[in-house]
Design a protein around this motif. Structure first.
Motif, PDB file in Angstrom:
ATOM      1  N   GLY A  83       0.832  -1.190   0.000  1.00 41.80           N
ATOM      2  CA  GLY A  83       0.000   0.000   0.000  1.00 41.80           C
ATOM      3  C   GLY A  83       0.873   1.249   0.000  1.00 41.80           C
ATOM      4  O   GLY A  83       2.034   1.211  -0.404  1.00 41.80           O
ATOM      5  N   ILE A  84       0.326   2.365   0.454  1.00 43.27           N
ATOM      6  CA  ILE A  84       1.095   3.609   0.573  1.00 43.27           C
ATOM      7  C   ILE A  84       1.412   3.821   2.048  1.00 43.27           C
ATOM      8  O   ILE A  84       0.503   3.979   2.864  1.00 43.27           O
ATOM      9  N   LEU A  85       2.682   3.819   2.363  1.00 41.59           N
ATOM     10  CA  LEU A  85       3.099   3.923   3.760  1.00 41.59           C
ATOM     11  C   LEU A  85       3.101   5.372   4.238  1.00 41.59           C
ATOM     12  O   LEU A  85       3.180   6.314   3.453  1.00 41.59           O
ATOM     13  N   THR A  86       3.043   5.532   5.539  1.00 40.71           N
ATOM     14  CA  THR A  86       3.041   6.859   6.150  1.00 40.71           C
ATOM     15  C   THR A  86       4.461   7.419   6.219  1.00 40.71           C
ATOM     16  O   THR A  86       5.447   6.709   5.998  1.00 40.71           O
ATOM     17  N   LYS A  87       4.575   8.702   6.554  1.00 45.60           N
ATOM     18  CA  LYS A  87       5.890   9.309   6.733  1.00 45.60           C
ATOM     19  C   LYS A  87       6.664   8.620   7.855  1.00 45.60           C
ATOM     20  O   LYS A  87       7.874   8.416   7.758  1.00 45.60           O
ATOM     21  N   LYS A  88       5.934   8.265   8.909  1.00 45.91           N
ATOM     22  CA  LYS A  88       6.591   7.593  10.029  1.00 45.91           C
ATOM     23  C   LYS A  88       7.239   6.294   9.577  1.00 45.91           C
ATOM     24  O   LYS A  88       8.365   5.967   9.982  1.00 45.91           O
ATOM     25  N   ALA A  89       6.545   5.548   8.722  1.00 47.09           N
ATOM     26  CA  ALA A  89       7.082   4.277   8.236  1.00 47.09           C
ATOM     27  C   ALA A  89       8.172   4.481   7.192  1.00 47.09           C
ATOM     28  O   ALA A  89       9.132   3.704   7.114  1.00 47.09           O
ATOM     29  N   MET A  90       8.030   5.524   6.366  1.00 45.06           N
ATOM     30  CA  MET A  90       8.981   5.748   5.282  1.00 45.06           C
ATOM     31  C   MET A  90      10.279   6.405   5.743  1.00 45.06           C
ATOM     32  O   MET A  90      11.327   6.210   5.114  1.00 45.06           O
ATOM     33  N   TYR A  91      10.222   7.164   6.822  1.00 43.14           N
ATOM     34  CA  TYR A  91      11.405   7.932   7.244  1.00 43.14           C
ATOM     35  C   TYR A  91      12.649   7.060   7.448  1.00 43.14           C
ATOM     36  O   TYR A  91      13.700   7.340   6.854  1.00 43.14           O
ATOM     37  N   PRO A  92      12.599   6.007   8.244  1.00 40.73           N
ATOM     38  CA  PRO A  92      13.825   5.200   8.428  1.00 40.73           C
ATOM     39  C   PRO A  92      14.265   4.500   7.148  1.00 40.73           C
ATOM     40  O   PRO A  92      15.475   4.334   6.905  1.00 40.73           O
ATOM     41  N   LYS A  93      13.307   4.092   6.314  1.00 39.39           N
ATOM     42  CA  LYS A  93      13.657   3.430   5.058  1.00 39.39           C
ATOM     43  C   LYS A  93      14.394   4.388   4.126  1.00 39.39           C
ATOM     44  O   LYS A  93      15.394   4.033   3.488  1.00 39.39           O
ATOM     45  N   LEU A  94      13.893   5.621   4.052  1.00 36.10           N
ATOM     46  CA  LEU A  94      14.533   6.614   3.192  1.00 36.10           C
ATOM     47  C   LEU A  94      15.884   7.045   3.746  1.00 36.10           C
ATOM     48  O   LEU A  94      16.821   7.311   2.977  1.00 36.10           O
ATOM     49  N   CYS A  95      16.003   7.104   5.062  1.00 33.16           N
ATOM     50  CA  CYS A  95      17.300   7.442   5.663  1.00 33.16           C
ATOM     51  C   CYS A  95      18.358   6.425   5.256  1.00 33.16           C
ATOM     52  O   CYS A  95      19.475   6.788   4.855  1.00 33.16           O
ATOM     53  N   ILE A  96      18.020   5.158   5.342  1.00 37.02           N
ATOM     54  CA  ILE A  96      18.959   4.091   4.968  1.00 37.02           C
ATOM     55  C   ILE A  96      19.305   4.196   3.482  1.00 37.02           C
ATOM     56  O   ILE A  96      20.485   4.119   3.083  1.00 37.02           O
ATOM     57  N   MET A  97      18.296   4.386   2.656  1.00 37.70           N
ATOM     58  CA  MET A  97      18.514   4.471   1.208  1.00 37.70           C
ATOM     59  C   MET A  97      19.399   5.664   0.845  1.00 37.70           C
ATOM     60  O   MET A  97      20.346   5.541   0.065  1.00 37.70           O
ATOM     61  N   LEU A  98      19.085   6.823   1.402  1.00 39.96           N
ATOM     62  CA  LEU A  98      19.816   8.030   1.051  1.00 39.96           C
ATOM     63  C   LEU A  98      21.248   8.006   1.594  1.00 39.96           C
ATOM     64  O   LEU A  98      22.177   8.494   0.935  1.00 39.96           O
TER      65      LEU A  98
END
Length: 238
Positions: A83-98
């Motif tokens: 589905g579409i995840l929330t900012k809370k869920a996406m924040y750590p994932k994007l931190c790792i990716m970036l």
């Protein structure tokens, strides 16, 4: 029943179903309404809505609304799984990716949007966000942020890592991801019908769809609740 503002034609067809009226009738009623640009938007919305219901009647209230969420991801099929995840869920994932993409880049100075980042004090209670009118989610004219180019959260994390050089990391993120538009359904939040009628009126009066959408659009904020897979209608690669 679905209010679908993918285009002028789908919006018109949807409104006709919601009001149980022909396209000729709804367009005739809208043509009689004066769009006084000196008035506040709320007054214009009320003028249009009450003009319509006075001639046609109250709309059906059992419809849902189609919303459009623009973003960039590595795998567009992930929306059908998570589905579409929330900012809370996406924040750590994007931190790792970036962080993984930032190798060799050097931090310098301060991020230009530090003030706005400080104002976003409660990241857990925001989004996912979406537009009601499709073309606006893609074109993002004037002051609208183009999420299909880069999500704001990506810019903010890149800024925290590289300061004023954040754009270098944003560029790497863009090269590693696919722009897409995710459509999903939700129950009405208030004045979607009025906004759709306003959109139709603006186009009828000569505005193109992008101009009309930038004036009439309404936004969706899920307020920290994810958009579940069963609500996803489509994922469009841009």
């Amino acid at each position: 029943m679905l209010l679908d503002c993918s285009t002028f034609d789908t919006a018109l067809s949807s409104i006709c179903k919601i009001f149980d009226v022909t396209e000729v009738k709804i367009l005739r009623v809208l043509s009689k309404v004066i769009n006084d640009e000196e008035k506040e938007i709320k007054e214009i919305l009320d003028d249009i809505y009450f003009s319509v219901i006075s001639e046609i009647g109250i709309p059906n209230n059992t419809f849902e609304v189609l919303w459009f969420h623009g973003t960039r991801v590595k795998d567009i099929n992930s929306f059908h799984e998570y589905g579409i995840l929330t900012k809370k869920a996406m924040y750590p994932k994007l931190c790792i990716m970036l962080k993984s993409l930032s190798g060799g880049l050097v931090a310098s100075g301060s991020y230009i949007n530090n003030v706005s980042v400080s104002a976003k004090s409660n990241i857990n209670d925001e989004g996912p966000f979406a537009f009601m009118i499709r073309c606006l989610a893609i074109a993002a004219p004037d002051s609208y942020h183009n999420y299909t180019q880069v999500p704001e959260l990506v810019e903010d994390i890149a800024g925290s890592l590289l300061g004023e050089n954040y754009y270098q990391l944003v560029s790497r993120f863009q090269n590693s991801t696919i722009p897409c538009l995710v459509s999903f359904t939700a129950k009405p939040i208030g004045n979607e019908v009025s906004r759709a009628l306003f959109f139709l009126k603006l186009v009828q009066d000569g505005k193109n769809e992008i101009e009309a959408s930038s004036i009439a659009n309404i936004f969706f904020d899920s307020l920290g609740d994810s958009i579940t897979v069963d609500r996803i209608i489509g994922v469009e690669r841009l």
